[in-house]
Design a protein around this motif. Structure first.
Motif, mmCIF file in Angstrom:
data_model
loop_
_atom_site.group_PDB
_atom_site.id
_atom_site.type_symbol
_atom_site.label_atom_id
_atom_site.label_comp_id
_atom_site.label_asym_id
_atom_site.label_seq_id
_atom_site.Cartn_x
_atom_site.Cartn_y
_atom_site.Cartn_z
ATOM 1 N N ASP A 70 0.839 -1.192 0.000
ATOM 2 C CA ASP A 70 0.000 0.000 0.000
ATOM 3 C C ASP A 70 0.875 1.244 0.000
ATOM 4 O OD1 ASP A 70 -2.275 -1.542 0.058
ATOM 5 O OD2 ASP A 70 -2.522 -1.412 2.236
ATOM 6 N N ASP A 71 0.355 2.324 -0.585
ATOM 7 C CA ASP A 71 1.082 3.587 -0.563
ATOM 8 C C ASP A 71 1.437 3.976 0.875
ATOM 9 O OD1 ASP A 71 1.616 4.438 -3.070
ATOM 10 O OD2 ASP A 71 0.246 6.132 -3.051
ATOM 11 N N PRO A 72 2.598 4.589 1.095
ATOM 12 C CA PRO A 72 2.920 5.088 2.436
ATOM 13 C C PRO A 72 1.792 5.984 2.955
ATOM 14 C CG PRO A 72 4.838 5.254 1.019
ATOM 15 C CD PRO A 72 3.696 4.848 0.139
ATOM 16 N N ARG A 73 1.551 5.902 4.251
ATOM 17 C CA ARG A 73 0.456 6.666 4.850
ATOM 18 C C ARG A 73 0.628 8.164 4.639
ATOM 19 N NH1 ARG A 73 2.635 9.474 8.684
ATOM 20 N NH2 ARG A 73 4.253 8.664 10.054
ATOM 21 N N GLU A 74 -0.475 8.889 4.739
ATOM 22 C CA GLU A 74 -0.432 10.348 4.668
ATOM 23 C C GLU A 74 0.238 10.900 5.925
ATOM 24 O OE1 GLU A 74 -1.391 12.532 2.378
ATOM 25 O OE2 GLU A 74 -2.227 11.112 0.927
ATOM 26 N N PRO A 75 0.987 11.989 5.815
ATOM 27 C CA PRO A 75 1.624 12.583 7.006
ATOM 28 C C PRO A 75 0.588 13.140 7.975
ATOM 29 C CG PRO A 75 2.614 13.408 4.974
ATOM 30 C CD PRO A 75 1.369 12.680 4.576
ATOM 31 N N TYR A 76 0.913 13.100 9.247
ATOM 32 C CA TYR A 76 0.085 13.750 10.263
ATOM 33 C C TYR A 76 0.350 15.257 10.246
ATOM 34 C CZ TYR A 76 -0.474 9.057 12.232
ATOM 35 O OH TYR A 76 -0.759 7.724 12.416
ATOM 36 N N PRO A 77 -0.679 16.058 10.429
ATOM 37 C CA PRO A 77 -0.451 17.515 10.458
ATOM 38 C C PRO A 77 0.280 17.931 11.730
ATOM 39 C CG PRO A 77 -2.721 17.005 11.044
ATOM 40 C CD PRO A 77 -2.100 15.705 10.644
ATOM 41 N N ALA A 78 0.981 19.037 11.647
ATOM 42 C CA ALA A 78 1.613 19.595 12.847
ATOM 43 C C ALA A 78 0.538 20.155 13.764
ATOM 44 C CB ALA A 78 2.592 20.694 12.451
ATOM 45 N N PRO A 79 0.596 19.854 15.060
ATOM 46 C CA PRO A 79 -0.406 20.418 15.980
ATOM 47 C C PRO A 79 -0.260 21.933 16.074
ATOM 48 C CG PRO A 79 1.352 19.325 17.207
ATOM 49 C CD PRO A 79 1.585 19.017 15.763
ATOM 50 N N LYS A 80 -1.403 22.620 16.038
ATOM 51 C CA LYS A 80 -1.359 24.085 16.147
ATOM 52 C C LYS A 80 -1.070 24.521 17.576
ATOM 53 C CE LYS A 80 -4.380 25.259 12.253
ATOM 54 N NZ LYS A 80 -4.434 23.915 11.649
ATOM 55 N N LYS A 81 -1.601 23.771 18.548
ATOM 56 C CA LYS A 81 -1.380 24.084 19.968
ATOM 57 C C LYS A 81 -0.970 22.818 20.692
ATOM 58 C CE LYS A 81 -2.234 27.367 22.013
ATOM 59 N NZ LYS A 81 -1.318 28.483 22.432
ATOM 60 N N ILE A 82 -0.034 22.956 21.601
ATOM 61 C CA ILE A 82 0.391 21.847 22.444
ATOM 62 C C ILE A 82 0.285 22.302 23.887
ATOM 63 C CG2 ILE A 82 2.284 20.293 23.060
ATOM 64 C CD1 ILE A 82 3.417 20.747 20.235
ATOM 65 N N ASP A 83 -0.487 21.573 24.679
ATOM 66 C CA ASP A 83 -0.631 21.897 26.100
ATOM 67 C C ASP A 83 0.632 21.440 26.822
ATOM 68 O OD1 ASP A 83 -1.236 22.200 28.753
ATOM 69 O OD2 ASP A 83 -2.990 20.888 28.751
#
Length: 458
Positions: free
Chosen positions: A161-174
Motif C-alpha cells: 500500500d502507498d505510504p500513509r499520509e503525514p500527520y499535520p503539525a499540531p497548532k497548539k500543544i498543552d
C-alpha cells in the motif's frame, strides 16, 4: 484533579509535523512534556561525530522555537536513557511515554527494556512507526527472509500500500508545567578551539522550517532535470535532504507525498520516481542494519574477513583526509566534505573507492572519518554505502569495479567547475603530485582480491 502528563521522547525525529508520537500524545488529551535525551553513555550506542553534533545543536534550538510557538517547551536531559527516563517520569508524574521507533540493535534493546520497565510500573509506553516508509520486518522475500538486493526490495516495497499520509503539525500543544531542563549551550556540541564550523554555517540552516524551504526549492528548481544531472557534482541537481532525513526534520512520508503532489509535468513525474527510489535506498539500508546490527564494524559478506588490507600509512591517510592526494576529483570531494559537512553522492563513491582500492585501506577507516565529518552521518547509510563500494556489503558493487577518478572527472565534471571550485591551486606548482599510481594500485587491488576469491570464496 490535575491530569498526569504524557512524555514525548524525541531522538532522530526533530520535528512537530508528521510526528506520530507527538500526534498520539495530543490525541490523548493530557498535558505534554516534549523532551530530548542526549544519550552518550548507554553501551552499544555510537557517539555522534563532530559535524553531527554541530547540526544537532542547531536543530534542537530550532525545534525549541517551534514548540514554544505552539505553547510547549523542549526539555533537554543528558545521560543513559535507562536512568534518565525513569527519573523524568518520577519528576513529572507522567502516566504515559511515547516515542518513535529506532532500528539499530543496541537502541532497539534499550527501548524494549524501557518499555517493559515502564509497563511494569503501570505507565503507558507506546512506540510508533515514523522514520521509514516501510519498517524492516514488513518487506521480506516470499519465504520470509530479508532482501539482500535492492531492486527486488524496492519492487516489493512499491507493491505494498502507498505510504500513509503525514500527520499535520499540531497548532497548539498543552505544555503543562515543564520540569527543569539542561542548557543546550552547556552540552558543548559546538566546536570552539578551534571553531571549524564556518563552512557549515555558510551552507546550512538546520531545523524544520529550513528543511521545508529546501524541499520546495529542490522541486521547483531541480526535480525536472534530476535524473539527467544528478551525477554531475558541479550542478545543483540533488535534493541535499540527507541531513534532514538523518535528524528527522522531515519524514520520508512528507517527502513522498509532497514530491508526488508537486510533480505536475511529465518530466517532473518521471524524475520524482527516480528521486523517491533514493529514499527507498535509505529504507533498504535500514533493512540491512535491522538484520545485521554490526554493519559499521563487520563485513556483511564474511568472505571479506580474509582481505589483506594494508596498514594505513599516516602520510597517505592524511593526504586523503585533507584533500591533498594529487588526484583532483578525490581532493575536491574531501575538501567539500570538510567545508560543508556533505559530499555529492557520485564523489562519495569515488573518494571511498580511492581509499579502499587505490590505497588498500580498510573501508572501516574511511567510514569512521565520514562519520565524524558528515552532518548526515547515518547509522545505516554510512556503513552500508561504504560496504557497497568495498564489495563487502549487501547488493554491493563487485570488488573489481574500481572507480577511476580521472575517467569519472572526464565524464561527470568535464568543465572542471567542481574541481576548480574546491581546489583553487589546481594547475599550479602548489598542487601536489599524485601520491599513488592509479594503474599500478588498481592492479594491486585486484591481486589482493584474489585472496578473497581463493580463501574466502568471494
Amino acid at each position: 484533579m490535575t491530569e498526569t502528563p504524557t512524555l514525548v521522547w524525541l531522538r532522530d525525529d526533530l520535528r512537530v509535523g508528521d510526528n506520530p508520537a507527538l500526534h498520539a500524545a495530543v490525541e490523548r488529551g493530557h498535558p505534554i512534556v516534549v523532551f530530548y535525551l542526549h544519550d552518550d553513555e548507554s553501551e552499544g550506542l555510537r557517539a555522534i561525530g563532530g559535524a553531527s553534533a554541530w547540526w544537532l545543536h542547531h536543530s534542537l534550538a530550532a525545534l525549541a522555537d517551534e514548540l514554544e510557538s505552539r505553547g510547549s517547551t523542549l526539555v533537554l536531559r543528558r545521560g543513559a536513557a535507562e536512568k534518565e527516563l525513569p527519573r523524568l517520569v518520577k519528576e513529572t508524574g507522567a502516566s504515559a511515554v511515547y516515542w518513535n521507533r529506532r532500528y539499530g540493535g543496541a537502541s532497539r534493546e534499550i527501548d524494549a527494556r524501557i518499555k517493559a520497565s515502564l509497563r511494569d510500573d503501570e505507565v503507558e509506553a507506546h512506540s510508533f512507526h515514523a522514520n521509514l516508509l516501510h519498517e524492516p520486518w514488513t518487506v521480506q522475500t516470499g519465504d520470509g527472509r530479508p532482501f539482500r538486493v535492492f531492486t527486488p526490495f524496492w519492487k516489493a516495497s512499491l507493491a505494498k500500500d502507498d505510504p500513509r499520509e503525514p500527520y499535520p503539525a499540531p497548532k497548539k500543544i498543552d505544555g503543562g508545567t515543564a520540569p527543569a531542563s539542561d542548557s543546550l549551550d552547556d552540552w558543548g556540541l559546538l566546536p570552539t578551539a578551534p571553531d571549524w564550523a564556518g563552512g557549515l554555517r555558510e551552507t546550512w540552516t538546520p531545523g524544520e522550517e529550513g528543511a521545508w524551504k529546501q524541499l520546495d526549492a529542490f522541486i521547483d528548481d531541480s526535480l525536472e532535470d534530476y535524473e539527467s544531472h544528478r551525477d554531475e557534482p558541479a550542478v545543483d541537481a540533488t535534493s541535499r535532504l540527507s541531513p534532514r532525513l538523518r535528524w528527522g526534520e522531515l519524514s520520508p512520508f512528507q517527502i513522498w507525498h509532497h514530491v508526488r503532489a508537486r510533480a505536475t509535468t511529465a518530466a517532473q513525474k518521471k524524475n520524482a520516481s527516480a528521486f523517491l527510489r533514493e529514499v527507498g535506498w535509505r529504507d533498504f539500508n535500514y533493512n540491512i542494519l535491522f538484520h545485521f546490527p554490526d554493519l559499521a564494524s563487520k563485513n556483511f559478506r564474511p568472505s571479506f574477513d580474509v582481505f589483506p588490507w594494508e596498514k594505513p600509512k599516516k602520510r597517505e591517510l592524511e593526504a586523503w583526509q585533507e584533500g591533498r592526494t594529487g588526484i583532483p576529483l578525490v581532493d575536491a570531494g574531501m575538501r567539500e566534505l570538510w567545508h560543508t559537512g556533505v559530499m555529492h553522492n557520485r564523489i562519495r563513491m569515488v573518494t571511498a573507492s580511492f581509499l579502499i582500492k587505490n590505497l588498500l585501506i580498510d573501508w572501516r577507516v574511511g567510514e569512521e572519518w565520514f562519520w565524524d565529518c558528515l552532518v548526515d552521518a547515518d547509522e545505516a547509510n554510512n556503513p552500508a554505502n561504504w560496504q557497497w563500494v568495498a564489495g563487502s556489503g549487501a547488493d554491493a558493487a563487485p570488488y573489481f569495479r574500481i572507480f577511476n577518478p580521472v575517467l569519472q572527472a572526464d565524464k561527470f565534471d568535464k568543465s572542471r567547475r567542481y574541481q576548480s571550485k574546491w581546489i583553487p591551486e589546481l594547475g599550479t606548482d602548489d598542487y601536489p603530485e599524485p601520491i599513488v599510481d592509479l594503474k599500478k594500485s588498481r592492479q594491486e587491488a585486484l591481486d589482493a582480491y584474489e585472496v578473497v576469491k581463493r580463501e574466502g570464496n568471494g
